[in-house]
Design a protein around this motif. Sequence first.
Motif, PDB file in Angstrom:
ATOM      1  N   THR A  16       0.835  -1.214   0.000  1.00 22.14           N
ATOM      2  CA  THR A  16       0.000   0.000   0.000  1.00 22.14           C
ATOM      3  C   THR A  16       0.865   1.257   0.000  1.00 22.14           C
ATOM      4  OG1 THR A  16      -1.753  -1.163   1.191  1.00 22.14           O
ATOM      5  CG2 THR A  16      -1.801   1.236   1.253  1.00 22.14           C
ATOM      6  N   HIS A  17       1.912   1.239   0.806  1.00 22.28           N
ATOM      7  CA  HIS A  17       2.800   2.399   0.892  1.00 22.28           C
ATOM      8  C   HIS A  17       3.525   2.638  -0.440  1.00 22.28           C
ATOM      9  CE1 HIS A  17       5.555   5.277   2.715  1.00 22.28           C
ATOM     10  NE2 HIS A  17       6.548   4.647   2.084  1.00 22.28           N
ATOM     11  N   LEU A  18       4.052   1.560  -1.058  1.00 14.37           N
ATOM     12  CA  LEU A  18       4.769   1.700  -2.328  1.00 14.37           C
ATOM     13  C   LEU A  18       3.832   2.121  -3.453  1.00 14.37           C
ATOM     14  CD1 LEU A  18       7.070  -1.463  -2.119  1.00 14.37           C
ATOM     15  CD2 LEU A  18       7.817   0.918  -2.046  1.00 14.37           C
ATOM     16  N   GLU A  19       2.620   1.600  -3.410  1.00 13.15           N
ATOM     17  CA  GLU A  19       1.656   1.925  -4.460  1.00 13.15           C
ATOM     18  C   GLU A  19       1.309   3.410  -4.425  1.00 13.15           C
ATOM     19  OE1 GLU A  19      -2.352  -0.177  -6.196  1.00 13.15           O
ATOM     20  OE2 GLU A  19      -2.229   0.195  -4.033  1.00 13.15           O
ATOM     21  N   LYS A  20       1.144   3.956  -3.221  1.00 10.17           N
ATOM     22  CA  LYS A  20       0.806   5.372  -3.101  1.00 10.17           C
ATOM     23  C   LYS A  20       1.956   6.266  -3.551  1.00 10.17           C
ATOM     24  CE  LYS A  20      -2.530   4.983   0.686  1.00 10.17           C
ATOM     25  NZ  LYS A  20      -2.792   5.297   2.112  1.00 10.17           N
ATOM     26  N   LYS A  21       3.167   5.862  -3.222  1.00  9.92           N
ATOM     27  CA  LYS A  21       4.332   6.700  -3.484  1.00  9.92           C
ATOM     28  C   LYS A  21       4.903   6.533  -4.899  1.00  9.92           C
ATOM     29  CE  LYS A  21       4.856   8.578   0.640  1.00  9.92           C
ATOM     30  NZ  LYS A  21       4.838  10.029   0.878  1.00  9.92           N
ATOM     31  N   HIS A  22       4.858   5.299  -5.450  1.00  7.17           N
ATOM     32  CA  HIS A  22       5.594   5.021  -6.685  1.00  7.17           C
ATOM     33  C   HIS A  22       4.760   4.307  -7.756  1.00  7.17           C
ATOM     34  CE1 HIS A  22       9.125   6.107  -4.351  1.00  7.17           C
ATOM     35  NE2 HIS A  22       8.765   5.209  -3.441  1.00  7.17           N
ATOM     36  N   LYS A  23       3.452   4.432  -7.692  1.00  6.40           N
ATOM     37  CA  LYS A  23       2.579   3.734  -8.651  1.00  6.40           C
ATOM     38  C   LYS A  23       2.904   4.119 -10.088  1.00  6.40           C
ATOM     39  CE  LYS A  23      -0.996   1.431 -10.201  1.00  6.40           C
ATOM     40  NZ  LYS A  23      -0.955  -0.044 -10.303  1.00  6.40           N
ATOM     41  N   LYS A  30       6.865  -5.306 -10.080  1.00  8.22           N
ATOM     42  CA  LYS A  30       7.882  -4.664  -9.258  1.00  8.22           C
ATOM     43  C   LYS A  30       7.345  -4.321  -7.865  1.00  8.22           C
ATOM     44  CE  LYS A  30      11.505  -4.325 -11.970  1.00  8.22           C
ATOM     45  NZ  LYS A  30      12.807  -4.934 -11.570  1.00  8.22           N
ATOM     46  N   LEU A  31       6.085  -3.859  -7.846  1.00 12.50           N
ATOM     47  CA  LEU A  31       5.467  -3.550  -6.558  1.00 12.50           C
ATOM     48  C   LEU A  31       5.422  -4.795  -5.663  1.00 12.50           C
ATOM     49  CD1 LEU A  31       2.485  -1.196  -7.535  1.00 12.50           C
ATOM     50  CD2 LEU A  31       4.440  -0.612  -6.090  1.00 12.50           C
ATOM     51  N   VAL A  32       5.001  -5.913  -6.242  1.00  4.27           N
ATOM     52  CA  VAL A  32       4.918  -7.166  -5.497  1.00  4.27           C
ATOM     53  C   VAL A  32       6.308  -7.600  -5.027  1.00  4.27           C
ATOM     54  CG1 VAL A  32       4.415  -9.627  -5.675  1.00  4.27           C
ATOM     55  CG2 VAL A  32       2.811  -7.959  -6.611  1.00  4.27           C
ATOM     56  N   SER A  33       7.295  -7.476  -5.912  1.00  7.16           N
ATOM     57  CA  SER A  33       8.663  -7.886  -5.576  1.00  7.16           C
ATOM     58  C   SER A  33       9.232  -7.040  -4.442  1.00  7.16           C
ATOM     59  CB  SER A  33       9.556  -7.773  -6.810  1.00  7.16           C
ATOM     60  OG  SER A  33      10.886  -8.096  -6.497  1.00  7.16           O
ATOM     61  N   PHE A  34       9.110  -5.717  -4.578  1.00  8.36           N
ATOM     62  CA  PHE A  34       9.639  -4.835  -3.544  1.00  8.36           C
ATOM     63  C   PHE A  34       8.879  -5.002  -2.225  1.00  8.36           C
ATOM     64  CE2 PHE A  34      11.211  -1.652  -6.951  1.00  8.36           C
ATOM     65  CZ  PHE A  34      12.362  -2.406  -7.125  1.00  8.36           C
ATOM     66  N   ALA A  35       7.562  -5.137  -2.311  1.00  8.22           N
ATOM     67  CA  ALA A  35       6.759  -5.309  -1.097  1.00  8.22           C
ATOM     68  C   ALA A  35       7.137  -6.611  -0.390  1.00  8.22           C
ATOM     69  CB  ALA A  35       5.275  -5.302  -1.436  1.00  8.22           C
ATOM     70  N   SER A  36       7.409  -7.668  -1.162  1.00  5.14           N
ATOM     71  CA  SER A  36       7.807  -8.956  -0.572  1.00  5.14           C
ATOM     72  C   SER A  36       9.144  -8.838   0.144  1.00  5.14           C
ATOM     73  CB  SER A  36       7.896 -10.030  -1.661  1.00  5.14           C
ATOM     74  OG  SER A  36       6.635 -10.239  -2.259  1.00  5.14           O
ATOM     75  N   GLU A  37      10.091  -8.147  -0.501  1.00  6.06           N
ATOM     76  CA  GLU A  37      11.403  -7.970   0.117  1.00  6.06           C
ATOM     77  C   GLU A  37      11.290  -7.178   1.427  1.00  6.06           C
ATOM     78  OE1 GLU A  37      14.184  -6.240  -2.571  1.00  6.06           O
ATOM     79  OE2 GLU A  37      13.921  -7.793  -4.096  1.00  6.06           O
ATOM     80  N   LEU A  38      10.500  -6.121   1.381  1.00 11.52           N
ATOM     81  CA  LEU A  38      10.307  -5.320   2.593  1.00 11.52           C
ATOM     82  C   LEU A  38       9.621  -6.121   3.696  1.00 11.52           C
ATOM     83  CD1 LEU A  38       9.202  -1.849   1.156  1.00 11.52           C
ATOM     84  CD2 LEU A  38      11.233  -2.319   2.533  1.00 11.52           C
TER      85      LEU A  38
END
Length: 248
Positions: A16-23, A30-38
């Motif tokens: 949710t945070h990445l989607e709001k900031k970097h959609k 990429k969103l799924v990959s970065f969110a998984s790593e975080l």
Amino acid sequence: MTKRFNFWDHFDEAYTHLEKKHKSRLTDDKLVSFASELALKLVEIDFKEKENAYNYEKAEAEIKNLILQSKTQNEALQIEKLKSLVQAHAMLLSVGDNAAINKANAVVSFLNVVGNASNERMVASYTNEVMTLINQISNKDMSEDYKPLLDKIKELANEGFEDGRGVKELGIICPRVKLRINEAVEINAYTMYANKEHYFELEGRRYEGTCLFFISEAAGEYELSFKARNHKNELLSTSIKLRVIEEN
């Protein structure tokens, strides 16, 4: 962030945070990959914090247990000292009494011999010699001869009772003393005299209890003291220094 130790909770928050900031700049993959790593990193951090908290609580419990054991052993030692001191004093006092009893028994025994003797002249010839030997039994008070030694033993025993030798009477438990600005740390203290007055002292301010949360907005060195009264109402003190540094 609440410590839930759940990958999907962290994943949802991160996504949710990445989607709001970097959609606009990230694809869904990429969103799924970065969110998984975080999320994985956050779960790892959560478990590490939980492990650290457990180790800290375990160490605190072990220290308190050691204090209790030391206190119990010290009290048992003092009881043994007292028992030995009483026995020594009783033995010293009984020397004269035992001598007097032995002397009286010897006189009675000799009188029985005299009373039952068939040859009174023969017995009479030994009377002076026997009474001389009996009179050599001394019931002299020996306490004065041993009084200096007994007083010294009393003095040594009292030292053990007074100072709680071998037992640390209070202390501070702090997981780290080097902190960053606005980083909080929980500090605990212990005292053998939990029912007596005890408190933390920092920069002239007093904080009641045995638990303190420390945080500073300014870099510098801070001296934290823990103070407690003992069984003689004396104020004992111990301290640590906390160093707060600016983030690199």
